[in-house]
Design an enzyme around this catalytic site. Structure first.
Site, PDB file in Angstrom:
ATOM      1  N   ASP A   1      16.251  42.621  43.150  1.00 43.99           N
ATOM      2  CA  ASP A   1      15.920  42.437  44.567  1.00 43.99           C
ATOM      3  C   ASP A   1      16.180  43.710  45.386  1.00 43.99           C
ATOM      4  OD1 ASP A   1      15.093  40.920  46.751  1.00 43.99           O
ATOM      5  OD2 ASP A   1      16.299  39.189  46.186  1.00 43.99           O
TER       6      ASP A   1
ATOM      7  N   ASP B   1       8.910  36.471  51.086  1.00 41.24           N
ATOM      8  CA  ASP B   1       9.242  35.221  50.392  1.00 41.24           C
ATOM      9  C   ASP B   1       8.272  34.086  50.713  1.00 41.24           C
ATOM     10  OD1 ASP B   1      11.366  36.747  49.657  1.00 41.24           O
ATOM     11  OD2 ASP B   1      12.898  35.272  50.203  1.00 41.24           O
TER      12      ASP B   1
HETATM   13  C1  GLA Z   1      15.089  37.572  48.405  1.00 44.66           C
HETATM   14  C2  GLA Z   1      13.985  37.348  47.366  1.00 44.66           C
HETATM   15  C3  GLA Z   1      13.915  35.876  46.994  1.00 44.66           C
HETATM   16  C4  GLA Z   1      15.265  35.412  46.477  1.00 44.66           C
HETATM   17  C5  GLA Z   1      16.349  35.692  47.492  1.00 44.66           C
HETATM   18  C6  GLA Z   1      17.745  35.427  46.950  1.00 44.66           C
HETATM   19  O1  GLA Z   1      14.786  36.986  49.613  1.00 44.66           O
HETATM   20  O2  GLA Z   1      12.757  37.799  47.860  1.00 44.66           O
HETATM   21  O3  GLA Z   1      12.895  35.657  46.037  1.00 44.66           O
HETATM   22  O4  GLA Z   1      15.540  36.076  45.268  1.00 44.66           O
HETATM   23  O5  GLA Z   1      16.323  37.049  47.915  1.00 44.66           O
HETATM   24  O6  GLA Z   1      18.733  35.691  47.880  1.00 44.66           O
END
Ligand code: GLA
Length: 379
Positions: free
Chosen positions: A127, A184
């Protein structure tokens, strides 16, 4: 490591967020086998954020699995998953902390890659939160790419930087096998259609070894779980899954598959849809019809398949009924080609037979139809 087709599996984040445990992940693994998801092609079970202790081991500097959530440790869990013929995935972050404020891998890349290898990990989602401003994102991703390769274990490298720094232009060279190209996803129609629309024309860089990742599926969440935001109905989930399939993006399930409905199971194990996603040539889809006044909200996507067939999907992303016409000439089959096209609906199983020059489809709001199409020479 060779990753010839878009990776398929399950990830804990969409439904469970921080509420993960050894027990849950074992139940998911059991359920994979019970439902036959493994036979349908799903292989990776990935634990997302929130799996570790808040501090590293003071002596070794290594990341530690949460004692409370994973009392038997990660290796035992990996062994359990491997014994079922499945693959085990984990998560870390290029910044000093993960997005949920657990330790990140910044400046610990090689140690952490070794730790993941010791855990028996086969997949790392990496990430982008809490990155020091002075550090170059692409360089940090290269570091982890190098560290994973040096670890001595085949670990699928899943970059998650939400499409920043023109990710498509360097993810492949950093050793990634898939790269998140968007923010997301959450569980509603607007979210997955916005994501798909933003990537319709960005798939020319997505190919074997390194695939554009439009995020984990929300199919089957029905408004429950960590990224719930209103939910979708079955028609909308069909649209979501069909888009992910024809666009050739990884198929990472995100719902609680322990409580799956029969309709959702049928959808996510539809072998003809999955075959479109997993086609060995992995060619990107193109616009076969794009009515300009609908600005990409009613499109026909077509994709060349390796046996000479085409996948053709009609997608209505609007809230009205629309009829869209595909003129075969627009996909390179003019009348003068001497070919007609045979259409078979891969979701309903309906055979439409041979069509000449064009095919119109009237779609209810948010509906779609996906066909496998075979060119047939006229006599
Ligand atoms: C980010 C990523 C998500 C998830 C969250 C976890 O937002 O884009 O897919 O992995 O972190 O905290």
């Amino acid at each position: 490591m060779l990753v010839n087709t878009p990776p398929m599996g399950w990830n804990s984040w969409n439904t469970f967020g921080a509420k993960i445990s050894d027990k849950l992940i074992r139940e998911i693994a059991d359920q994979f086998i019970k439902l036959g998801l493994d036979k349908a092609g799903y292989r990776y079970i990935v634990i997302d954020d929130c799996w570790s202790e808040l501090e590293r081991d003071p002596e070794t500097g290594k990341m530690l699995a949460s004692k409370e959530k994973f009392p038997d440790g990660m290796r035992a869990l990996a062994d359990y998953i491997h014994a079922k013929g499945l693959k085990f995935g984990m998560y870390s972050c290029a910044g000093v902390k993960t997005c949920a404020n657990y330790p990140g891998s910044f400046d610990h890349e090689f140690l952490d890659a070794e730790t993941f290898a010791e855990f028996g990990c086969d997949f790392l989602k990496y990430d982008f939160c809490h990155k020091p401003a002075h550090a170059s994102g692409p360089l940090l991703y290269r570091r982890m790419g190098n560290a994973l390769r040096a670890s001595g274990r085949d670990i699928l490298y899943s970059i998650c930087n939400w499409g920043s720094d023109d990710i498509w232009s360097w993810a492949r060279s950093a050793g990634a096998h898939m790269y998140r190209s968007t923010g997301d996803i959450c569980d509603n129609f607007k979210s997955f259609t916005d994501i798909a629309q933003s990537q319709f024309e960005k798939f020319c860089f997505s190919a074997p070894q390194c695939f554009n990742d439009m995020d984990m599926l929300t199919v089957g969440m029905f408004g429950q779980g960590n990224v719930a935001a209103g939910g979708n109905d079955l028609t909308q989930y069909k649209n979501h899954f069909a888009l992910w399939c024809i666009m050739g993006t990884p198929l990472m399930l995100g719902s609680d598959i322990r409580n799956i409905t029969p309709e959702i199971l049928t959808l996510i194990t539809n072998q003809e849809l999955i075959a479109i996603n997993q086609d060995p040539e992995a060619r990107p889809a193109f616009f076969a019809a794009y009515p300009p006044h609908l600005k990409g909200k009613c499109v026909v996507l077509a994709k060349m398949l390796s046996n000479g067939d085409y996948a053709i999907g009609y997608f209505n992303l609007t809230s009205e009924v629309h009829a869209t016409t595909l003129y075969f000439d627009d996909m390179g089959f003019p009348f003068a080609s001497g070919y007609d096209l045979a259409f078979r609906d891969v979701i309903s199983g309906e055979d439409l037979g041979l069509k000449r020059e064009s095919l119109i489809q009237r779609l209810e709001p948010h509906d779609c139809r996906v066909f496998r199409v075979t060119p047939v020479k006229r006599h």
